[in-house]
Design an enzyme around this catalytic site. Structure first.
Site, PDB file in Angstrom:
ATOM      1  N   GLY A  36      26.526 -46.160 -45.303  1.00  0.00           N
ATOM      2  CA  GLY A  36      25.797 -44.924 -45.636  1.00  0.00           C
ATOM      3  C   GLY A  36      26.618 -44.045 -46.570  1.00  0.00           C
ATOM      4  N   ILE A  50      22.535 -49.025 -49.244  1.00  0.00           N
ATOM      5  CA  ILE A  50      21.338 -49.869 -49.191  1.00  0.00           C
ATOM      6  C   ILE A  50      20.665 -49.826 -50.566  1.00  0.00           C
ATOM      7  CG2 ILE A  50      20.813 -49.840 -46.710  1.00  0.00           C
ATOM      8  CD1 ILE A  50      18.949 -47.438 -47.269  1.00  0.00           C
ATOM      9  N   TYR A  59      16.027 -38.060 -32.342  1.00  0.00           N
ATOM     10  CA  TYR A  59      17.358 -37.930 -32.940  1.00  0.00           C
ATOM     11  C   TYR A  59      18.404 -37.761 -31.827  1.00  0.00           C
ATOM     12  CZ  TYR A  59      21.010 -35.799 -35.909  1.00  0.00           C
ATOM     13  OH  TYR A  59      22.181 -35.498 -36.574  1.00  0.00           O
TER      14      TYR A  59
HETATM   15  N1  SER Z   1      22.010 -31.490 -39.253  1.00  0.00           N
HETATM   16  C1  SER Z   1      21.343 -32.260 -38.225  1.00  0.00           C
HETATM   17  C2  SER Z   1      19.887 -32.029 -38.262  1.00  0.00           C
HETATM   18  O1  SER Z   1      19.496 -30.920 -38.470  1.00  0.00           O
HETATM   19  C3  SER Z   1      21.873 -31.889 -36.871  1.00  0.00           C
HETATM   20  O2  SER Z   1      22.990 -32.630 -36.551  1.00  0.00           O
HETATM   21  O3  SER Z   1      19.146 -32.937 -38.041  1.00  0.00           O
END
Ligand code: SER
Length: 317
Positions: free
Chosen positions: A8, A35, A143
């Site tokens: 990445g 990628i 997330y």
């Molecule tokens: N910067 C990230 C987000 O806002 C948080 O770790 O998804």
């Protein structure tokens, strides 16, 4: 760290971390993994080797690790929080299936692994202020689910197989180089662009919503210092709370207005991002990182604002 692979390397963190690592460890010792469609350009492409490394392809990771005799992998492949809510399966595939690929390659080839976690690894039932290092982590976002699972998986590989996994929980990261894409904390980057372009800023996050934030130079230092830390001093591994500043939109607006008095902001709250932000802590307690490996941020809001405005006005000229 002698031979490093960054997975990445063209993303928000990777693009700057790659250049910083190359300046310390030598250009040829840092492989920029990317990628197709996100190829390194300019300085990043010219200053050292680059290879296609898709985190979902274990063989590709293994081949590059062997080819360059890699001993440390920075695993920076991820979808940010708002994008992950819209593509939860892809977020899991990259964040967890991908991490498992990295950890297996690391186990077989004896590599150390850095995988960032986040303030997003906490949920609404964690203490909001002074969020402790070790506390309840029940995030409500995909997330966050991938971040907590990633912490657990990384600790498991350290305990079970002796893989040297280490990590920090990054706050929202602010930088003038590569913009973030689809995070909840992105507004704190976008606001500087509007200010420097002389545009009114439309803020997607409500006044009074405090989140931890950090200037990129501190974040890069954290990523390097944790991997260079004396392992005998580390009681924790995955993942350390780190912090440097916490603010809401009003506070960062006032910080910019001090230098650009004509700057204007108005609110148009984005429900998805606001919901995510409301479930995250206001401010983490980073005592363990300070004690165990000497974490110490350099930038506060005012010094970051001065540097951001200065660097961005030169870049956007
Ligand atoms: N910067 C990230 C987000 O806002 C948080 O770790 O998804």
């Amino acid at each position: 760290m002698k031979n490093i692979l960054i997975i990445g390397s063209t993303g928000q963190i990777g693009s700057e971390l790659a250049m910083k690592l190359r300046s310390i460890y030598g250009g040829s010792n840092v492989v920029a993994g990317y990628i197709p469609g996100a190829e390194p350009k300019g300085e990043l492409a010219e200053s050292g080797p680059m290879e296609v490394v898709d985190i979902t392809n274990a063989q590709q990771i293994a081949d590059v690790v062997k080819k360059y005799n890699v001993d440390t992998i920075y695993n920076l492949a991820a979808l940010l929080s708002a994008v992950a809510e819209n593509k939860p399966l892809l977020a899991w595939h990259i964040g967890i299936d991908g991490l498992l690929n990295v950890l297996e390659v690391a186990r077989e080839n004896k590599c150390a692994v850095f995988t960032p976690s986040s303030i997003g690894s906490f949920g609404p039932n964690a203490p909001k202020d002074g969020t402790p290092q070790d506390t309840i982590q029940q995030p409500r976002t995909m997330y966050g689910v991938t971040k907590v699972s990633g912490e657990l998986l990384s600790n498991y590989y350290a305990l079970k197989f002796g893989v040297d996994t280490r990590s920090v929980r990054f706050p929202g990261l602010i930088s003038y180089v590569t913009p973030p894409g689809g995070g909840t904390t992105d507004y704190a980057v976008d606001i500087y662009y509007s200010a420097v372009k002389g545009e009114k800023f439309i803020c997607p996050i409500k006044a009074g919503t405090f989140m931890d934030m950090m200037y990129m130079p501190d974040a890069l230092r954290a990523a390097i210092e944790i991997m260079e830390a004396d392992p005998t001093k580390l009681r924790h591994r995955n993942s350390f709370n780190i912090a440097s500043m916490s603010f809401d939109p009003e506070v960062i607006y006032a910080s910019i207005k001090k230098y650009i008095p004509t700057f204007e902001m108005e609110y148009q709250v984005d429900a998805l991002r606001q919901g995510i932000a409301d479930s995250w802590p206001n401010k983490l307690d980073d005592t363990c990182a300070r004690m165990e490996w000497g974490w110490n941020p350099e930038y506060d809001l005012d010094s970051m604002t001065r540097d951001m405005l200065d660097k961005l006005s030169k870049r956007l000229k």
